[in-house]
Structure formats: C-alpha cells, structure tokens
Design an enzyme around this catalytic site. Structure first.
Site, PDB file in Angstrom:
ATOM      1  CG  HIS A   1      -2.049   0.935   1.143  1.00 16.75           C
ATOM      2  ND1 HIS A   1      -3.245   0.590   0.556  1.00 16.75           N
ATOM      3  CD2 HIS A   1      -2.195   2.227   1.541  1.00 16.75           C
ATOM      4  CE1 HIS A   1      -4.079   1.606   0.604  1.00 16.75           C
ATOM      5  NE2 HIS A   1      -3.463   2.626   1.195  1.00 16.75           N
TER       6      HIS A   1
ATOM      7  CG  ASP B   1     -10.137   3.603   5.456  1.00 16.38           C
ATOM      8  OD1 ASP B   1      -9.624   4.639   5.916  1.00 16.38           O
ATOM      9  OD2 ASP B   1      -9.866   3.170   4.321  1.00 16.38           O
TER      10      ASP B   1
ATOM     11  NE  ARG C   1      -7.854  11.248   6.971  1.00 13.96           N
ATOM     12  CZ  ARG C   1      -7.012  10.358   6.442  1.00 13.96           C
ATOM     13  NH1 ARG C   1      -7.433   9.140   6.134  1.00 13.96           N
ATOM     14  NH2 ARG C   1      -5.769  10.669   6.229  1.00 13.96           N
TER      15      ARG C   1
ATOM     16  CB  SER D   1      -6.708   5.734   6.811  1.00 15.74           C
ATOM     17  OG  SER D   1      -7.018   5.426   5.477  1.00 15.74           O
TER      18      SER D   1
ATOM     19  CE  LYS E   1      -7.139   1.757   2.560  1.00 10.97           C
ATOM     20  NZ  LYS E   1      -7.246   3.010   3.315  1.00 10.97           N
TER      21      LYS E   1
HETATM   22  N1  URA Z   1      -3.888   5.962   1.872  1.00 13.86           N
HETATM   23  C1  URA Z   1      -4.885   5.547   2.683  1.00 13.86           C
HETATM   24  O1  URA Z   1      -5.413   4.455   2.531  1.00 13.86           O
HETATM   25  N2  URA Z   1      -5.271   6.350   3.669  1.00 13.86           N
HETATM   26  C2  URA Z   1      -4.729   7.562   3.905  1.00 13.86           C
HETATM   27  O2  URA Z   1      -5.127   8.234   4.827  1.00 13.86           O
HETATM   28  C3  URA Z   1      -3.691   7.999   3.050  1.00 13.86           C
HETATM   29  C4  URA Z   1      -3.287   7.177   2.026  1.00 13.86           C
END
Ligand code: URA
Length: 444
Positions: free
Chosen positions: A82, A161, A168, A183, A187
């Site tokens: 990620h 999220d 956000r 966040s 996940k």
């Molecule tokens: N990627 C995410 O999943 N969440 C964030 O807050 C920033 C980048």
C-alpha cells in the site's frame, strides 16, 4: 451516545480511552453519528493529534467496524502493498498481478483519489466493466481461485475507513500521521495478511513533506503491524516529481499495462521492483533481492504477469482485451502538446500542482459525490535535470474540450519549472524501515 461530548474532549486536547474510540467509530459506521459530526471530530484529531495508544485504539476501532478476509486455510503466503499516496503512482496495478503470478496471494484493498493524489480504485474503474465492489465472500473465492483480488472498502469490510476517507478528502484533514496510519493499517489488517509492504512517499508531493514526519509515519505503521503480528516493511520513495510519465486514471492504467508487458519507464520500474522484491522476501518466495528481481523480470518477459492481469480483470467483470490493446481504455476527446516556453534545464515537475490540475480537468473529486472522468490527465516526458530548448515538447494534455486544454496548459506552466540549473532530485528509494529499525536503502 452523545457525539458532542467526544468531539468536545478531542477539541480541547484530551486523550480518549480505547472504549471511547471504539464507541465513536462504531456509532459512526452504524449511522448513529452524522458526517458533519465526524468531520468536526476529524478536524479536532488533525489539530490536536493522537498519541501512540490512541492511534492504536483508532486503528482497532476502524478494523472492528467491519469483517475480515479469512484466508488462513490457504497454503500460500498472503502479502499486500500500500502507498501513502502519490501522483502518477500506479505501482499497485503492476504489483498485484506481478506478485500473484509468482505464487503469492495478494488480497489488495485500495482507496480512491485522496487530496491531490490518485487512487487505485479510480484507475481500475477506467477499465470498462471492472467491478471493485466485491463482497468478502467474492474476494475470498477469487483469491483462492486466481491468487488476487483488487477491491474497495464496503459496508462489509473497513466501512469506517470507507466513510472517513471520503470525508477527509473533502475536509482537508488528510495530512495527519495518526489518521493516515489508522486508515491504512485498519484496512490492511482486515485483509488477513502474513506480511505487508508500505510505500511511504517523501518530498513535496507527499502528504507529509518533512523527512522526520515521513519516517515517523513509517515507524508508526510498522509498529501497528507488530501489535497484530503482521510483519511490515516500509520503503521511503521519491514524490518530489510524478512517478513514471502518465498522470490521470486511464492514462496510468495504460502505463501499468505497458509495464506488465516490459515497456514501463525506468523510474516506475525501479520503484516497482524495489517494492516487489520486499513482497517476495516477506513471502519467503525469494531468499535474497537478486532472486526476487530475476523472478519478476522472468514473469514479465514470459508474459505471465500480463496474463495474470487479464485473469484478474476478467474475474472482476472487466474487459481483459485492454491488456493486449490499451486503446480499448476510454480515450480523451482532445489532446494537445505543451512545449517549453524557454531553453534551460527542467528544475522541477511539481506533483501537487499536477494532481490538482487533474482534478481541474475533471479527473478527481472536490466533494464526495463527484464522478471522475477517467480519460483526462497528462503524459509528462520532461524529467528533472534534463536540458530542453524553447519549443521542445514537455507533456501532452488530455482533456474533454478546449477549455480543459487551456486549464491543463495553465497547470503545466506552473508545475514544470525551467531554470539555468537544477538541484538533484531525491533518490527514488532512500530508506527501509522495518521492525529492526531504519536503514539507508540498498537494492543489493
Ligand atoms: N492511503 C490511505 O489508505 N489512507 C490515507 O489516509 C492515506 C493514504
């Protein structure tokens, strides 16, 4: 519950107990707290901050807001990657098929565009028919069958999220170490992984632009992973210029397809291979980085990685023919070249300006309900440090109409600076952060 009491406490800088985090997030996911109350709360969190225990409690509360993928019966390691968010960053679209083609299960839950950055879900949805709203059962069955699923948050998985991320994006509360960490990790921990690789962006186009803050973000997520028995490795990678050439949803999907066919730009491939090697090492499929690199090269050269992308697209309802013929992706109505206004050296290609430029063309959101146009964006060939003459092409603008071309030109004029000399850009991969600490990155 009375949401105002909790908002008030955070607003006034008090710590919240794990029970308070759990109750607030649960009530929000259940619809008992409104979006405007959550927006006020997120701003209080943004301004007041969270300590380490509160960040862990928020992560747990968000994780508990939905179900988890249970893939523990699979014999294969389960590894995901990620990114904290960048411009032109399409590495997830390359790594999911590439690494799953090498025998690693990749359950990849991604996000949409956030702030000035692009989102993997928006890029995937540029593929005609591609469905990112999978149920937990569908995702699990697909991973079992073909080793990979690319999905978004739903009411069933990471629902908190899903809603907080969208708020956000629209309320300027992204750039916060605890909010980004919770966040991402909530996940990722819902995916039932055996390991996670993080791409923490650094430089002017990252959410956090200061090296100490970027390292702190990486360390926080590594330690949240350790809390849950999930080994996490983070690489700090450059986001002081866009990654690769294509910026914009369909354009980036096309560049990812080219990368899977062995035709990706050098900078994109260097970052992709660095992250991919960490995934293969965490999976135990490669013993050292050199082996990992050879495996990835072979998967691309043999066509296995591209064929795996076709399999994933087909499984998720998309048209797999885009891999052989990227012209089947949606195309912009108009395009035009942007040329250098003077001779000199490319001193900068500012990712933030490019990201906001894509939004101005219709390729991003300014409010939750906006629908993105996948076709618009830029292909930027100007590289920092390169010498150009007046009139040399720097980029191509892809737009809906002549007004879009004009907006794109204004964006590029601001984003691409030409000077008499240029400072060296950031190294593409600079640091490695793991449970063992922070080390300078070395590919060997
Ligand atoms: N990627 C995410 O999943 N969440 C964030 O807050 C920033 C980048």
């Amino acid at each position: 519950m009375d949401a105002r009491r909790t908002i008030e406490q955070k607003r006034d800088g008090h710590r919240l107990s794990p029970d308070a985090w759990e109750a607030f997030v649960r009530a929000y996911a259940a619809g008992d707290i409104t979006d405007y109350q959550m927006s006020a709360f997120l701003m209080a969190c943004f301004l007041r901050g969270l300590d380490r225990e509160e960040t862990a409690a928020l992560t747990n509360a968000m994780l508990h807001s939905g179900g988890r993928l249970d893939l523990s019966h699979l014999a294969r390691p389960r590894i995901d990657k990620h990114s904290t968010g960048g411009v032109g960053d399409k590495t997830s679209l390359i790594l999911a098929p590439l690494i799953s083609a090498l025998g690693v299960a990749v359950p990849m839950m991604s996000g949409r565009g956030l702030g000035h950055t692009g989102g993997t879900l928006d890029k995937l949805e540029a593929i005609p028919g591609f469905r990112t709203r999978l149920t937990l059962a569908e995702a699990a069955a697909q991973i079992e069958a073909i080793g990979c699923a690319l999905l978004g948050q739903t009411e069933e998985i990471a629902p908190a999220d899903r809603k907080m991320y969208a708020l956000r994006d629209a309320t300027a509360t992204v750039e916060s170490i605890p909010l980004i960490s919770a966040s991402i990790m909530s996940k990722k921990l819902a995916e039932g992984l055996t390991g996670l690789v993080l791409d923490v962006k650094r430089g002017s186009g990252a959410f956090l632009t200061d090296l100490d803050a970027e390292l702190e973000l990486a360390r926080t997520m590594v330690s949240l992973g350790a809390d849950h028995g999930c080994p996490v490795v983070a690489l700090l990678t450059a986001m002081d210029r866009p990654l690769g050439r294509a910026c914009g949803n369909a354009l980036e999907t096309e560049e990812a397809i080219l990368a899977l066919r062995g035709e990706g730009p050098e900078d994109l491939m260097e970052v992709t291979f660095a992250l991919g090697a960490e995934m293969l090492l965490l999976a135990g499929v490669a013993r050292e980085p050199g082996d990992a690199r050879r495996m990835m090269d072979h998967a691309i050269a043999s066509g296995r990685a591209a064929a795996q992308f076709q399999r994933i697209i087909e499984a998720q309802g998309g048209n797999p023919a885009v891999v052989d013929d990227p012209a089947l992706l949606p195309q912009a109505a108009v395009r035009d070249v942007h040329a250098a206004p003077r001779a000199g050296v490319i001193a900068g290609v500012e990712p933030r300006a490019i990201g906001y430029g894509i939004t101005a063309l219709g390729g991003g959101r300014t409010k939750v309900s906006d629908v993105v146009d996948p076709t618009v964006g830029f292909v930027i060939t100007a590289r920092p440090g390169a010498r150009v003459e007046r009139g040399d092409p720097l980029a191509t603008i892809f737009a809906r109409d002549a007004a879009g071309i004009a907006a794109g030109r204004a964006c590029l004029a601001q984003a691409i600076t030409i000077a008499d000399r240029a400072e060296a850009p950031l190294p593409l991969v600079s640091h490695r952060v793991s449970g063992a600490g922070v080390t300078p990155y070395s590919a060997a």
